[in-house]
Design a protein around this motif. Structure first.
Motif, PDB file in Angstrom:
ATOM      1  N   VAL A 197       0.848  -1.198   0.000  1.00  0.00           N
ATOM      2  CA  VAL A 197       0.000   0.000   0.000  1.00  0.00           C
ATOM      3  C   VAL A 197       0.884   1.249   0.000  1.00  0.00           C
ATOM      4  O   VAL A 197       0.544   2.271  -0.595  1.00  0.00           O
ATOM      5  CB  VAL A 197      -0.944  -0.011   1.228  1.00  0.00           C
ATOM      6  CG1 VAL A 197      -1.542   1.368   1.496  1.00  0.00           C
ATOM      7  CG2 VAL A 197      -2.057  -1.036   1.014  1.00  0.00           C
ATOM      8  N   CYS A 198       2.058   1.152   0.656  1.00  0.00           N
ATOM      9  CA  CYS A 198       2.954   2.312   0.771  1.00  0.00           C
ATOM     10  C   CYS A 198       3.922   2.419  -0.406  1.00  0.00           C
ATOM     11  O   CYS A 198       4.918   3.139  -0.334  1.00  0.00           O
ATOM     12  CB  CYS A 198       3.711   2.257   2.086  1.00  0.00           C
ATOM     13  SG  CYS A 198       2.614   2.422   3.505  1.00  0.00           S
ATOM     14  N   GLY A 199       3.668   1.667  -1.476  1.00  0.00           N
ATOM     15  CA  GLY A 199       4.421   1.874  -2.702  1.00  0.00           C
ATOM     16  C   GLY A 199       5.590   0.937  -2.942  1.00  0.00           C
ATOM     17  O   GLY A 199       6.276   1.041  -3.952  1.00  0.00           O
ATOM     18  N   GLU A 200       5.856   0.013  -2.010  1.00  0.00           N
ATOM     19  CA  GLU A 200       6.892  -0.985  -2.280  1.00  0.00           C
ATOM     20  C   GLU A 200       6.274  -2.154  -3.040  1.00  0.00           C
ATOM     21  O   GLU A 200       5.063  -2.214  -3.207  1.00  0.00           O
ATOM     22  CB  GLU A 200       7.455  -1.522  -0.957  1.00  0.00           C
ATOM     23  CG  GLU A 200       8.354  -0.550  -0.229  1.00  0.00           C
ATOM     24  CD  GLU A 200       8.824  -1.159   1.085  1.00  0.00           C
ATOM     25  OE1 GLU A 200       9.406  -2.256   1.051  1.00  0.00           O
ATOM     26  OE2 GLU A 200       8.584  -0.546   2.125  1.00  0.00           O
ATOM     27  N   THR A 201       7.130  -3.095  -3.467  1.00  0.00           N
ATOM     28  CA  THR A 201       6.574  -4.327  -4.030  1.00  0.00           C
ATOM     29  C   THR A 201       7.123  -5.504  -3.247  1.00  0.00           C
ATOM     30  O   THR A 201       8.289  -5.856  -3.373  1.00  0.00           O
ATOM     31  CB  THR A 201       6.932  -4.465  -5.520  1.00  0.00           C
ATOM     32  OG1 THR A 201       6.416  -3.322  -6.193  1.00  0.00           O
ATOM     33  CG2 THR A 201       6.294  -5.714  -6.115  1.00  0.00           C
ATOM     34  N   VAL A 202       6.274  -6.051  -2.394  1.00  0.00           N
ATOM     35  CA  VAL A 202       6.656  -7.222  -1.608  1.00  0.00           C
ATOM     36  C   VAL A 202       5.818  -8.400  -2.098  1.00  0.00           C
ATOM     37  O   VAL A 202       4.591  -8.346  -2.062  1.00  0.00           O
ATOM     38  CB  VAL A 202       6.400  -6.985  -0.108  1.00  0.00           C
ATOM     39  CG1 VAL A 202       6.661  -8.254   0.688  1.00  0.00           C
ATOM     40  CG2 VAL A 202       7.285  -5.848   0.400  1.00  0.00           C
ATOM     41  N   ALA A 203       6.495  -9.436  -2.580  1.00  0.00           N
ATOM     42  CA  ALA A 203       5.803 -10.643  -3.033  1.00  0.00           C
ATOM     43  C   ALA A 203       6.165 -11.786  -2.092  1.00  0.00           C
ATOM     44  O   ALA A 203       7.347 -12.028  -1.832  1.00  0.00           O
ATOM     45  CB  ALA A 203       6.205 -10.982  -4.458  1.00  0.00           C
ATOM     46  N   LEU A 204       5.170 -12.482  -1.571  1.00  0.00           N
ATOM     47  CA  LEU A 204       5.417 -13.566  -0.618  1.00  0.00           C
ATOM     48  C   LEU A 204       5.555 -14.906  -1.350  1.00  0.00           C
ATOM     49  O   LEU A 204       4.912 -15.140  -2.370  1.00  0.00           O
ATOM     50  CB  LEU A 204       4.279 -13.649   0.398  1.00  0.00           C
ATOM     51  CG  LEU A 204       4.075 -12.415   1.282  1.00  0.00           C
ATOM     52  CD1 LEU A 204       2.949 -12.666   2.276  1.00  0.00           C
ATOM     53  CD2 LEU A 204       5.361 -12.050   2.008  1.00  0.00           C
ATOM     54  N   HIS A 205       6.395 -15.770  -0.799  1.00  0.00           N
ATOM     55  CA  HIS A 205       6.623 -17.078  -1.419  1.00  0.00           C
ATOM     56  C   HIS A 205       5.438 -18.002  -1.244  1.00  0.00           C
ATOM     57  O   HIS A 205       5.086 -18.758  -2.139  1.00  0.00           O
ATOM     58  CB  HIS A 205       7.854 -17.734  -0.807  1.00  0.00           C
ATOM     59  CG  HIS A 205       9.116 -17.016  -1.121  1.00  0.00           C
ATOM     60  ND1 HIS A 205      10.329 -17.375  -0.629  1.00  0.00           N
ATOM     61  CD2 HIS A 205       9.342 -15.917  -1.892  1.00  0.00           C
ATOM     62  CE1 HIS A 205      11.261 -16.552  -1.069  1.00  0.00           C
ATOM     63  NE2 HIS A 205      10.688 -15.652  -1.832  1.00  0.00           N
ATOM     64  N   GLY A 206       4.864 -18.013  -0.045  1.00  0.00           N
ATOM     65  CA  GLY A 206       3.758 -18.927   0.197  1.00  0.00           C
ATOM     66  C   GLY A 206       3.938 -19.676   1.492  1.00  0.00           C
ATOM     67  O   GLY A 206       4.797 -19.339   2.307  1.00  0.00           O
ATOM     68  N   VAL A 207       3.117 -20.686   1.671  1.00  0.00           N
ATOM     69  CA  VAL A 207       3.123 -21.434   2.932  1.00  0.00           C
ATOM     70  C   VAL A 207       3.545 -22.875   2.687  1.00  0.00           C
ATOM     71  O   VAL A 207       3.370 -23.415   1.595  1.00  0.00           O
ATOM     72  CB  VAL A 207       1.725 -21.418   3.599  1.00  0.00           C
ATOM     73  CG1 VAL A 207       1.317 -19.999   3.968  1.00  0.00           C
ATOM     74  CG2 VAL A 207       0.666 -22.069   2.715  1.00  0.00           C
TER      75      VAL A 207
END
Ligand SMILES: Cc1cc2nc3c(=O)[nH]c(=O)nc-3n(C[C@H](O)[C@H](O)[C@H](O)COP(=O)(O)OP(=O)(O)OC[C@H]3O[C@@H](n4cnc5c(N)ncnc54)[C@H](O)[C@@H]3O)c2cc1C
Lengths: 41, 388
Positions: free
Chosen positions: B255-265
């Motif tokens: 939301v604050c303009g970064e790009t964070v992509a999560l790997h998963g569980v």
């Protein structure tokens, strides 16, 4: 900018707290249907 | 831990409105609408929206499930209500519907209050997701602690009987003063669905690795949303607390303009059943088969301490590998100690995509108070390698 969160528990409060820390100018509004905020983060 | 709403408002500058239930997401007008507990309506415009509505305990679909004395344990309010009733002293026997981890935690608290407990579930297998040898260890632990474990009992209705409650099944009737239902949870995705957002596994909200729903201005996080499984690469729904916290953080950054992509569980989870730790990560053999692997399983019994070290007890480990590519797919550990934290080593191996052979090469810690020189996970991986 309005960042609106529905649900004030682990996920919702983690997002709200971190967003406000990242950007203090952000308008962060959380709606929680209960009277509790059980925040374990 | 529970904090007061005012603390969030004052200290962190978050506008936290408790007692506010959102009822509609209007994507055209970019507002949410709802009502307070006092019945007052509200409308709030958004630029970015997060749905973090969690999961709800499933109601047992039974006649009589709404009788007084039938409870679910999901919210803090549920917990307080049940605790108050139990401390009244009138409850001597409780019937627990379900045998998942929440049910296991309930029965332990009940026995600590000296209350008699019967557990039942319709399916024939006790904890079918656990390797059979490990499941029988857990089953025995419940029996040793005086819990009546009834598999293959399908309740037909709940009745008020003799001042208490009776759970009526085709071949048996169980009675007590309280029924606790722990028959599973379902994502609270109704708001998202009505707003036309895409749903996924088990009706959870479909999100991409950046936690965006099918509307890029609306995010989903925690128990209401799905995730990628790091072993299968497919969508899954495994509602647990670390994922909820982590997805919340990632949404904030995005939301604050970064790009964070999560790997998963990886489906890593642990719980306690009386004196036992029960831990798992990754896929069991049935899940691995469904995901298209050619799974092989090995189960071993080792020890929580070096042989002849005082206080040692058995540690059971089961592991699953893929015969085609050699990959480690999952692990399960049960024992009186040393299961909960040990499983994390296997979880990291799943994230890294290690083969069973690579895992077997891992340099793991040893000292007599903590296990044998060959860590039980390595012993299990060694046995699994021979079968592959
Ligand atoms: C008894 C029990 C034991 C557990 N033990 C463990 C454990 O040991 N380890 C583990 O990893 N996980 C455990 N969990 C699961 C863990 O609690 C959840 O994964 C975690 O709480 C998910 O957080 P969440 O914020 O996504 O959802 P929730 O905690 O469900 O919070 C969602 C919030 O949204 C609010 N809400 C919903 N709809 C609306 C609406 N329309 N308007 C306003 N507010 C709304 C709800 O009131 C709630 O406060 C346990 C759960 C239970 C019930």
């Amino acid at each position: 900018m309005n960042f609106v969160v529905i649900g004030g528990d682990a996920a919702g409060m983690s997002a709200a707290s971190r967003a406000k820390r990242n950007r203090p100018d952000l308008n962060v509004i959380v709606f929680e249907q209960t009277r509790d905020v059980s925040y374990s983060a | 831990m529970v904090r007061r709403a005012e603390a969030f408002r004052a200290k962190q500058g978050i506008d936290l409105r408790t007692g506010h239930r959102v009822e509609v997401i209007d994507r055209k007008r970019r507002v949410v609408q709802g009502a307070t507990r006092e019945g007052q309506g509200f409308t709030q415009p958004y630029d970015r929206l997060l749905i973090a509505t969690g999961a709800a305990a499933v109601n047992p679909a039974l006649p009589g499930a709404d009788l007084p004395g039938v409870h679910r344990l999901k919210t803090l309010e549920d917990g307080r209500r049940i605790k108050a009733l139990l401390s009244g002293g009138g409850v001597r026997r409780v019937i627990v519907l379900g045998m998942g981890y929440v049910a296991m935690e309930m029965v332990e608290s009940l026995r600590a209050l000296d209350i008699e407990v019967d557990m039942l579930k319709p399916g024939p297998a006790f904890m079918p997701w656990l390797a059979p040898e490990l499941a029988s260890v857990v089953h025995a632990e419940l029996g040793a602690n005086g819990i009546g474990v009834h598999t293959g009992l399908r309740p037909q209705r709940i009745e008020a009987a003799g001042g208490g409650l009776a759970v009526v099944c085709p071949d048996a009737t169980l009675s007590g003063q309280m029924v606790l239902a722990a028959v599973g949870v379902a994502p609270r995705s109704g708001l998202a669905q009505e707003a036309g957002l895409a749903l996924s596994v088990a009706n959870s909200i479909a999100v991409d690795p950046t936690l965006r729903t099918s509307d890029p201005d609306i995010f989903g996080a925690g128990d209401c949303a799905d995730a990628y499984h790091v072993v299968t690469g497919r969508k899954t729904w495994i509602p647990l607390a670390l994922r909820a916290n982590r997805t919340g953080w990632a949404v904030a950054d995005n939301v604050c303009g970064e790009t964070v992509a999560l790997h998963g569980v990886a489906g890593t989870a642990v719980f306690r059943v009386f004196g036992l730790e029960v831990a798992r990560t990754g896929l069991n053999i049935a899940e691995a088969g469904e995901a298209g692997f050619e799974p092989v399983e090995a189960t071993i019994t080792s020890s929580t301490k070096a042989h002849s070290f005082p206080g040692a007890s058995a540690l059971w480990v089961s592991a699953v590998g893929d015969r085609k590519k050699g990959r480690l797919l999952g692990m399960q550990i049960v024992g009186r100690e040393g299961a909960a934290h040990r499983i994390n080593g296997a979880a990291v191996a799943l994230h890294a995509g290690l083969t069973v052979a690579q895992f077997f090469q891992a340099d793991l810690a040893y000292a007599p108070p903590f296990g044998p020189a060959w860590d039980p996970m390595l012993t299990c991986a060694g046995q699994l390698l021979k079968k592959m």
